[in-house]
Each structure stands twice: as C-alpha cells, then as structure tokens.
Design a protein around this motif. Structure first.
Motif, PDB file in Angstrom:
ATOM      1  N   ARG A 228     -25.299  54.779  76.205  1.00 34.29           N
ATOM      2  CA  ARG A 228     -25.391  56.519  75.936  1.00 34.29           C
ATOM      3  C   ARG A 228     -25.778  57.236  75.038  1.00 34.29           C
ATOM      4  NH1 ARG A 228     -21.134  55.246  79.545  1.00 34.29           N
ATOM      5  NH2 ARG A 228     -19.319  54.399  77.866  1.00 34.29           N
ATOM      6  N   VAL A 230     -26.763  59.151  72.271  1.00 33.84           N
ATOM      7  CA  VAL A 230     -26.525  60.182  71.422  1.00 33.84           C
ATOM      8  C   VAL A 230     -27.777  61.397  70.229  1.00 33.84           C
ATOM      9  CG1 VAL A 230     -24.647  60.136  72.008  1.00 33.84           C
ATOM     10  CG2 VAL A 230     -25.545  59.162  69.428  1.00 33.84           C
ATOM     11  N   GLU A 289     -19.540  53.650  72.843  1.00 32.35           N
ATOM     12  CA  GLU A 289     -19.121  55.018  72.632  1.00 32.35           C
ATOM     13  C   GLU A 289     -19.781  55.063  70.686  1.00 32.35           C
ATOM     14  OE1 GLU A 289     -19.167  57.347  74.418  1.00 32.35           O
ATOM     15  OE2 GLU A 289     -18.981  56.256  76.485  1.00 32.35           O
ATOM     16  N   GLU A 291     -18.191  56.126  68.342  1.00 32.37           N
ATOM     17  CA  GLU A 291     -16.771  56.294  67.499  1.00 32.37           C
ATOM     18  C   GLU A 291     -16.761  55.011  67.465  1.00 32.37           C
ATOM     19  OE1 GLU A 291     -14.178  59.174  67.223  1.00 32.37           O
ATOM     20  OE2 GLU A 291     -15.215  60.455  67.411  1.00 32.37           O
ATOM     21  N   ASP A 292     -16.705  53.729  68.264  1.00 33.01           N
ATOM     22  CA  ASP A 292     -16.109  53.045  68.180  1.00 33.01           C
ATOM     23  C   ASP A 292     -16.763  51.886  67.637  1.00 33.01           C
ATOM     24  OD1 ASP A 292     -13.838  53.525  70.085  1.00 33.01           O
ATOM     25  OD2 ASP A 292     -14.127  52.756  72.107  1.00 33.01           O
TER      26      ASP A 292
END
Length: 299
Positions: A228, A230, A289, A291-292
C-alpha cells in the motif's frame, strides 16, 4: 533454502550487508565479490569497469545476487556522476551475466538489483510489473541495466530483476538521513506532499530477495515494495506520530531543485508501485503499513 552457496555483489552496501547477515545466520555459504585481490575463499575478485570476474570463485554457487551500483542520491547529478550511475549498473551487470553464462554449471538463479525508477512518474496511477518504462534519466538507466543481464537469460539461467522501492532503514539510504531530521523536529513534507512514495521495510526487502532466490516460478521483473504505497504527506504525518515530533516544516520544490539539482526531480516524482508478482507468488509482508515499517526500523 538450505545449505546453499550464494554469491553476492554489493555485499557491503545497506541491503547487501543485511542480506549476507541473514543468509549466514541460516547456514548458507556466502561468496562476496570484492574489487581487490581476494584474501579468503569467501571472497571473489571482480572489476566491473574492466568486465572481469574471477569465474572460478563462482563455481558451485546455486544463486548469484547482484546488488552493486553507485548510489543514486549520494552526489549531485553532474554529467560525470550520471555516467557513473549508468556505467556502474550496466557494466557490472554485463560482467556478472557473462561470467554466469560461461560457467560449466551455471547457478540456477541470478537475482539482479533494479529499481522502481523504471516506471518514471506514475502520478496517481498504480502500476505493476506489466507497466512500460517511464521517461527520463532513471527509467533509461533501469532499461539498460536490466538488458545487460541478457547473456545469463540466453544461457538458460532464471533471471529476476528486483525492482526495489525506498528501503526504510535507520542505518542508511534516504531514511537514514530523514530520521535524524525528524527526531530534531525539523522534518516536513517535500514539495506538495501529494506524490506517492513506494517503500519497503528492510526486513521485508531481505525476505523478498530470499523469496526470489527460492521461488522457481518468479522470473523477469518483480517489484519489491510494500502493498500500500502512501503519499509523502502521509509519510510525514506517520513520522511525526512515531517519533512524537512536530512536522511543521515544508521544503518547497524550488528549494529542493536549488539544493539537489536534477536529482530533485526523482525526489518529487510520484511512484505508486504495487508488488503484484510478489503477492501472487505467496510472499507475506511482515510490515505492510507505513507506521509498522517505521517502528521496525527504529527498533
């Protein structure tokens, strides 16, 4: 994979160091290609500029992973450094591919580093491995880079091009420069912040490279990016949350161009790249993701 002998170029770089550490931790024998006289049986001498590889050092290798190349963002893009960027990739890949093709018993796979720079500016459009090359310097370099591996492919060696995105790591690369800035409260979006940035956690980068070695069905280009992508604005906000720092600053596009010259176009380009081949081959991302991914890099 078990007990394989694997040759690696670029073994002292950010990705190469992590890959070699991972392979050795699991009991694989790693032959590192070095640009000097070899000092042990774990080293193989090569000189990409002279198109020389000590092919005897590759004997018995079941896989070769070629990651060497001049850093795209290490220097201002002068005419001479752009030539170095291109030649380091094209000449190095040609040397490795020729050496592999000439072996009596070639490795079963050659994994060649490449980059999502192949696609150029994709804007808001999501692209996968079926997309054509973009326009500009980096896409043309990537095209020549991958074409240089033709001798290995023609010799019947399964050849995979690892088109890598922005690797998130504290130790180096783009993020190695960003983390200190954001920790100091000086981080912010670049330009409009609307440009997509396709990233991958270092853990997933290494796991994906090993997946390419081991998965017989994978051949040709494979995107090594998180599933994903961003925008730069979203990355900036995530950095602020993870580091608990304000992200008030903005670096306007004209300032980037002044500071970085032609390379600023690569910083501001939008690349929304999807890892279709990886996902369809069963690869599972540990950090899908942003943040992870950031938290993993800081651990």
């Amino acid at each position: 994979m078990g007990g394989m002998r694997i040759a690696v170029t670029g073994s002292t770089g950010l990705i190469g160091t992590a890959l070699v550490r991972s392979l050795r931790a699991d009991g694989h024998e790693v032959r590192r290609l070095v640009r000097r006289a070899a000092t042990s049986r774990e080293e193989v001498t090569w000189d990409p500029q002279r198109q020389y590889v000590d092919a005897d050092g590759l004997a018995g290798c079941e896989a070769v992973v070629h990651l060497a190349g001049a850093g795209v963002g290490d220097h201002r893009w002068t005419a001479s450094y752009k030539r170095e960027i291109r030649e380091s990739r094209v000449l190095g890949t040609a040397a490795i591919a020729e050496a592999v093709a000439c072996l009596d018993t070639p490795p079963r796979v050659l994994v060649c580093g490449s980059a999502i720079g192949f696609y150029g500016d994709t804007g808001d459009r999501a692209v996968d491995e079926g997309a054509p090359p973009g326009e500009g310097f980096l896409p043309s370099v990537c095209v020549d880079w991958e074409e240089a591996a033709a001798p290995a492919r023609e010799a019947g060696v399964r050849t995979v091009f690892a088109r890598t995105g922005l690797v998130v790591a504290r130790e180096g690369g783009a993020w190695g420069r960003l983390f200190p800035l954001f920790k100091a409260g000086l981080g912010g979006r670049l330009g409009s912040g609307r440009q997509y940035q396709s990233y991958i956690a270092m853990h997933d980068q290494v796991a994906a490279l090993r997946h390419l070695i081991d998965t017989e069905s994978l051949e040709g280009p494979v995107n090594l990016t998180a599933p994903r992508p961003v925008t730069n604005r979203e990355i900036t906000e995530a950095m602020g949350r993870v580091l608990k720092r304000p992200t008030l600053f903005t670096v306007p596009a004209p300032a980037l161009r002044l500071a970085l010259g032609e390379f600023s176009s690569d910083v501001l380009v939008s690349q929304r790249v999807l890892p279709r081949q990886l996902e369809e081959s069963g690869f599972s991302f540990a950090f899908p993701e942003i943040e992870d991914t950031l938290r993993a890099a800081l651990r």
